[in-house]
Scaffold this active site. Structure first.
Site, PDB file in Angstrom:
ATOM      1  N   TRP A   1       0.819  -1.211   0.000  1.00  0.00           N
ATOM      2  CA  TRP A   1       0.000   0.000   0.000  1.00  0.00           C
ATOM      3  C   TRP A   1       0.851   1.258   0.000  1.00  0.00           C
ATOM      4  CZ3 TRP A   1      -4.405  -1.057  -1.823  1.00  0.00           C
ATOM      5  CH2 TRP A   1      -5.013  -2.282  -1.536  1.00  0.00           C
TER       6      TRP A   1
ATOM      7  N   ASP B   1      -1.061   6.868   6.505  1.00  0.00           N
ATOM      8  CA  ASP B   1      -2.190   6.023   6.131  1.00  0.00           C
ATOM      9  C   ASP B   1      -2.404   5.067   7.298  1.00  0.00           C
ATOM     10  OD1 ASP B   1      -3.965   4.151   5.161  1.00  0.00           O
ATOM     11  OD2 ASP B   1      -2.767   3.596   3.399  1.00  0.00           O
TER      12      ASP B   1
ATOM     13  N   LYS C   1     -12.074  -1.411   8.142  1.00  0.00           N
ATOM     14  CA  LYS C   1     -11.338  -2.339   8.998  1.00  0.00           C
ATOM     15  C   LYS C   1     -11.644  -2.087  10.475  1.00  0.00           C
ATOM     16  CE  LYS C   1      -7.738  -3.283   5.609  1.00  0.00           C
ATOM     17  NZ  LYS C   1      -8.383  -2.639   4.454  1.00  0.00           N
TER      18      LYS C   1
END
Length: 359
Positions: free
Chosen positions: A101, A170, A194
């Site tokens: 990511w 992030d 999440k």
């Protein structure tokens, strides 16, 4: 048979939240409508919208120097939106690479303007977090980190250890899992699916001095426009924010983020103990000092045995354990809403499976 899930995302929502949403499905507060059917300009929805912001501020102790935005497009949109707003002429966006990511975030930034990967753990195949030996430069637009790496199962242990005037993170996969000092960060973004709620809404926490008008930027991609309009510039994802608000209430009822940190550590220890006490039958992917409390990655030495593990775990009511293709093996994602008893059941299955097939 009870079914339990460890999928990486979208993931399990708290049962209490699902039951509350079910009870309000076709008649929210005796209005005769689902909250999705209410106008996002009406007071019924706006109360939820503002309550979610207030709760997020309270739970993360967000100072008044920062604004809270609810946007769409997931973290993937933030990969582009971040440099479009913060990368000014003469500056360079700096990135710390710790997994897939962060690589994607870096590649998107490079499409927008000058970008550089200044620290990387790629040479260890992202098994170990790299040493943070980077010194800030006047030419830095910002320094970007990814706090938790879902695919490889690594997580920065101390989110207050970083030092940069414009630190960006992030936190999609571990926000609300442990306390940290928001004041240390210029911007934080997190897809909800999440630890915060369902897919569809992305939380952005941004320092207010970064909210600058940019006439060359499309309005929908401007943090300043969204902040000015209280995240109501366009129609928000009403139901996702409604569920986000319920999840934040649930977190508060659990005792807040500090209490969740205690629970998350205990859940992770249960599974890591099963790996570490297996005499090598199970092999952890991440090195011990870099291990995540959100995503536990491990393998077996025999590919055929790995297929049996998935088959027999599902027969036992345990789902979502197949690892990402870049790592293989297994991944148990144990976000906030995954109960301790689920982790205990997985550890018991692992012990049983080792007893059955171990030498």
């Amino acid at each position: 048979m009870e079914r339990i899930y460890f999928q990486a995302g979208p993931t399990t929502l708290p049962k209490e939240v699902m039951n509350r949403a079910k009870s309000e499905w076709d008649d929210f507060k005796e209005t005769g409508l689902n909250i999705m059917e209410h106008s996002h300009r009406g007071t019924t929805y706006e109360e939820i919208h503002e309550q979610a912001k207030t709760l997020m501020r309270k739970l993360l102790d967000i100072p008044q120097t920062h604004d809270v935005l609810f946007l769409q497009g997931g973290a993937s949109l933030q990969f582009a939106m971040l440099p479009m707003n913060l990368l000014s002429p003469g500056k360079t966006a700096k990135y710390v690479l710790t997994g897939s990511w962060s690589e994607k975030a870096f590649k998107e930034a490079a499409k927008i303007g000058p970008s550089e990967a200044v620290v990387s753990g790629k040479d260890t195949k992202y098994r170990t977090l790299p040493e943070m030996n980077y010194e800030p430069s006047d030419q830095d637009a910002y320094l970007h980190i990814t706090s938790n790496n879902t695919i490889f199962g690594t997580q920065w242990p101390d989110l207050d250890a970083f030092s940069h005037p414009n630190l960006v993170a992030d936190m999609s996969s571990d926000i609300m899992s442990k306390p940290f000092n928001v004041s240390n960060y210029a911007l934080i973004y997190a897809g909800a699916q999440k630890n915060l709620g369902p897919a569809g809404v992305t939380a952005v926490i941004i320092r207010k001095d970064l909210l600058k008008e940019n006439e060359s930027l499309p309005s929908i991609l401007s943090y300043q426009v969204h902040a000015k309009n209280r995240s109501l510039y366009n129609t928000p994802p009403v139901y996702s924010i409604y569920l986000l608000n319920l999840v934040l209430q649930w977190i508060e009822e659990q005792g807040g983020v500090k209490e969740l940190e205690v629970k998350n550590k205990k859940k992770a220890e249960i599974i890591y103990n099963a790996i570490d006490s297996s005499d090598g039958f199970y092999k952890g992917y991440a090195t011990p000092e870099s291990r995540s409390h959100m995503n536990i990655t491990f393998t077996l030495s025999d590919p055929e045995l790995e297929k049996r593990f998935i088959k027999e775990s599902e027969e036992s009511g345990i789902f979502g354990l197949k690892g990402h293709r870049s790592v293989g093996g297994f991944r148990a994602s144990i976000y906030n809403a995954v109960p301790e008893k689920s982790c205990q059941k997985l550890a018991e299955f692992m012990l049983h499976f080792q007893g059955k097939y171990g030498k």
